[in-house]
Every structure is written in structure tokens, then in C-alpha cells.
Design a protein around this motif. Structure first.
Motif, PDB file in Angstrom:
ATOM      1  N   LEU A   1       0.840  -1.184   0.000  1.00  0.00           N
ATOM      2  CA  LEU A   1       0.000   0.000   0.000  1.00  0.00           C
ATOM      3  C   LEU A   1       0.879   1.239   0.000  1.00  0.00           C
ATOM      4  CD1 LEU A   1      -2.800   1.317   0.307  1.00  0.00           C
ATOM      5  CD2 LEU A   1      -2.478   1.149   2.774  1.00  0.00           C
ATOM      6  N   ARG A   2       0.642   2.116  -0.970  1.00  0.00           N
ATOM      7  CA  ARG A   2       1.393   3.372  -1.052  1.00  0.00           C
ATOM      8  C   ARG A   2       0.442   4.501  -0.711  1.00  0.00           C
ATOM      9  NH1 ARG A   2       6.314   2.286  -3.135  1.00  0.00           N
ATOM     10  NH2 ARG A   2       6.467   0.486  -4.477  1.00  0.00           N
ATOM     11  N   LEU A   3       0.823   5.331   0.265  1.00  0.00           N
ATOM     12  CA  LEU A   3      -0.034   6.408   0.720  1.00  0.00           C
ATOM     13  C   LEU A   3       0.298   7.750   0.075  1.00  0.00           C
ATOM     14  CD1 LEU A   3      -0.161   5.469   4.492  1.00  0.00           C
ATOM     15  CD2 LEU A   3      -1.866   5.029   2.742  1.00  0.00           C
ATOM     16  N   THR A   4       1.186   7.769  -0.909  1.00  0.00           N
ATOM     17  CA  THR A   4       1.512   9.001  -1.606  1.00  0.00           C
ATOM     18  C   THR A   4       1.196   8.844  -3.080  1.00  0.00           C
ATOM     19  OG1 THR A   4       3.781   8.284  -2.006  1.00  0.00           O
ATOM     20  CG2 THR A   4       3.372   9.538   0.006  1.00  0.00           C
ATOM     21  N   ARG A   5       0.910   9.962  -3.703  1.00  0.00           N
ATOM     22  CA  ARG A   5       0.678   9.927  -5.149  1.00  0.00           C
ATOM     23  C   ARG A   5       2.013  10.001  -5.871  1.00  0.00           C
ATOM     24  NH1 ARG A   5      -3.253  14.825  -5.231  1.00  0.00           N
ATOM     25  NH2 ARG A   5      -4.476  14.171  -3.476  1.00  0.00           N
TER      26      ARG A   5
END
Length: 121
Positions: free
Chosen positions: A72-76
Motif C-alpha cells: 500500500l502506497r499512501l503518496t501519489r
């Protein structure tokens, strides 16, 4: 004359347990745990070897074909600036990355997209 009796709230055993819990794991407890786990590993390896196999150590060994969920990546992802594009921070075409943004410059239109300002979910 009135005599007030107090009922004990905690005995000596509770005090000792609370102090022991406050200390956390102690080295001998951790060492005992490691010894137990080491014995279990040796026992498991011996049983697997006796059966003509080897002990499973990785997730791929234990569950062949299992697909893990992606991270899961929480940054664009940041936009990639091509040779003919304006600067995504200040919006200028002749931007020098060493001096971007220039002092006193207003933020460009693309900088709102980087910070997420004005974006509704």
C-alpha cells in the motif's frame, strides 16, 4: 469512637506481578524462549529429514502459488517533467532547479496538484 477498617486493594502478589510487568522481558526469559524455539527447529528439521524432505522456511515453500497483496502506497506519484514541460512547482518554463521556487514567487498552477489542494475525494 469510630474505627475505620480499610479493605486491602492489592496483596503482595499483585504488587510483585505489577513490578515484574513493569520491567518487561528479562534476558533469561528471552534466552529461555530462544532455547525452546531452537529445540523445536532442530526437532522439525530432524523429522523432515527422516521423511526425506526439508523443513519449509519461506512463504513460497509453505504456500506455493500464493499471491501476496501489493504494498500500500499512501503518496501519489509525482509527475515526471519532460524536456518541453513547465516546472511542476513554480509553473515557469525557464526554471532552474537549484533556485526553484524563486524567493517571493507565487506558487504556480501545478503546485496545487502536488499538495492536493482543491482535490475532493
Amino acid at each position: 469512637m469510630s474505627v475505620t477498617t480499610f479493605s486491602p486493594q492489592a496483596g503482595p502478589i499483585e504488587d510483585i506481578e505489577r513490578e515484574d510487568d513493569r520491567k518487561g522481558y528479562e534476558p533469561e526469559e528471552v534466552a529461555q524462549h530462544h532455547q525452546v524455539v531452537a529445540r523445536l527447529v532442530v526437532d522439525g528439521d530432524a523429522r523432515a529429514k527422516a521423511a526425506g524432505r526439508r523443513a519449509r522456511r519461506t512463504l513460497a515453500d509453505m504456500m506455493p502459488g500464493y499471491k501476496r497483496q501489493p504494498v500500500l502506497r499512501l503518496t501519489r506519484p509525482l509527475p515526471v517533467r519532460g524536456a518541453g514541460d513547465s516546472c511542476p512547482v513554480c509553473g515557469r518554463w525557464d526554471c532552474d532547479p537549484a533556485t526553484c521556487p524563486p524567493p517571493g514567487a507565487a506558487p504556480g498552477p501545478a503546485s496545487r496538484a502536488l499538495t492536493g489542494a482543491g482535490v475532493t475525494a
